[in-house]
Write an enzyme that holds these catalytic residues in place. Sequence first.
Site, short mmCIF file in Angstrom:
data_model
loop_
_atom_site.label_atom_id
_atom_site.label_comp_id
_atom_site.label_asym_id
_atom_site.label_seq_id
_atom_site.Cartn_x
_atom_site.Cartn_y
_atom_site.Cartn_z
N GLU A 74 0.81 -1.21 0.00
CA GLU A 74 0.00 0.00 0.00
C GLU A 74 0.85 1.27 0.00
OE1 GLU A 74 -2.35 -1.08 3.41
OE2 GLU A 74 -4.03 -1.66 2.13
N HIS A 93 -1.42 4.39 8.35
CA HIS A 93 -2.60 3.60 7.97
C HIS A 93 -2.70 2.42 8.92
CE1 HIS A 93 -5.44 1.10 5.96
NE2 HIS A 93 -4.54 0.25 5.47
N HIS A 95 -5.35 -0.80 10.86
CA HIS A 95 -6.57 -1.61 10.87
C HIS A 95 -7.09 -1.65 12.31
CE1 HIS A 95 -5.02 -4.01 7.11
NE2 HIS A 95 -5.18 -2.72 6.88
N TYR A 120 -11.56 17.70 20.56
CA TYR A 120 -10.25 17.28 20.06
C TYR A 120 -10.36 16.49 18.76
CZ TYR A 120 -8.05 19.18 24.13
OH TYR A 120 -7.61 20.07 25.09
N HIS A 160 -12.03 -1.57 5.64
CA HIS A 160 -10.57 -1.66 5.60
C HIS A 160 -9.93 -0.91 6.77
CE1 HIS A 160 -6.80 -1.47 2.78
NE2 HIS A 160 -6.47 -1.63 4.05
#
Length: 211
Positions: A74, A93, A95, A120, A160
């Site tokens: 990715e 990134h 999961h 926030y 995802h």
Amino acid sequence: MKTENQWRERIVMHGQSLYQRGLGPGSSGNISVRLEDGLLVTPTNSCLGRLDPDRISKINMQGEHISGDKPSKEAFLHLLMYRQRPQDSAVVHLHSTYSVAASCCSDLDPDNVLPAITAYYTMKIGKLPLIPYFKPGDKALAEAVAKVADKRHAVLLANHGPVVAGKTLDNAVYAMEELEETAKLYFLLQNHKTRFLSPQQIEELLEAFPD
């Protein structure tokens, strides 16, 4: 200004922290930092909790592998975020459980997945667009992300997980953590009467704390 080796160590530090707190299970997730001559990105199939700084991948801005282990499949997504967001120097990134759970829900607002639960979250994320589902590594994902990445530094990939860019690695990690905590709050508040921030309160925050 940090050296390349210092950035490698910084990626390892954040990777271990995210993994130890359950935000990067197994070999999921990836982290990158932009350098003057390319970028560092965690290797494919690597565990964020057991990164070797010397084996972190280095690629140029065309995606060509320079050194280290084979980069994450990715990495193209990271490159896209940098091209669309020249002001940012790091991308994370994950999961992470609650953010992924949110990405699987039906009837989401594609322009803004999570409500403004806290100040926030509004300050660190703002609006969170949902990117349609693509299989992992699908280059068509880049086209979908490109449509919003110049305006939004955080996106949620359907079924995802989240992708967050930041001006610094610390900024990107902290914003990602705020996103995950807000997704957790979102589920905890289900079936409870909830007071979200008003449009006026959101506007005041964005004026007081611009990017």
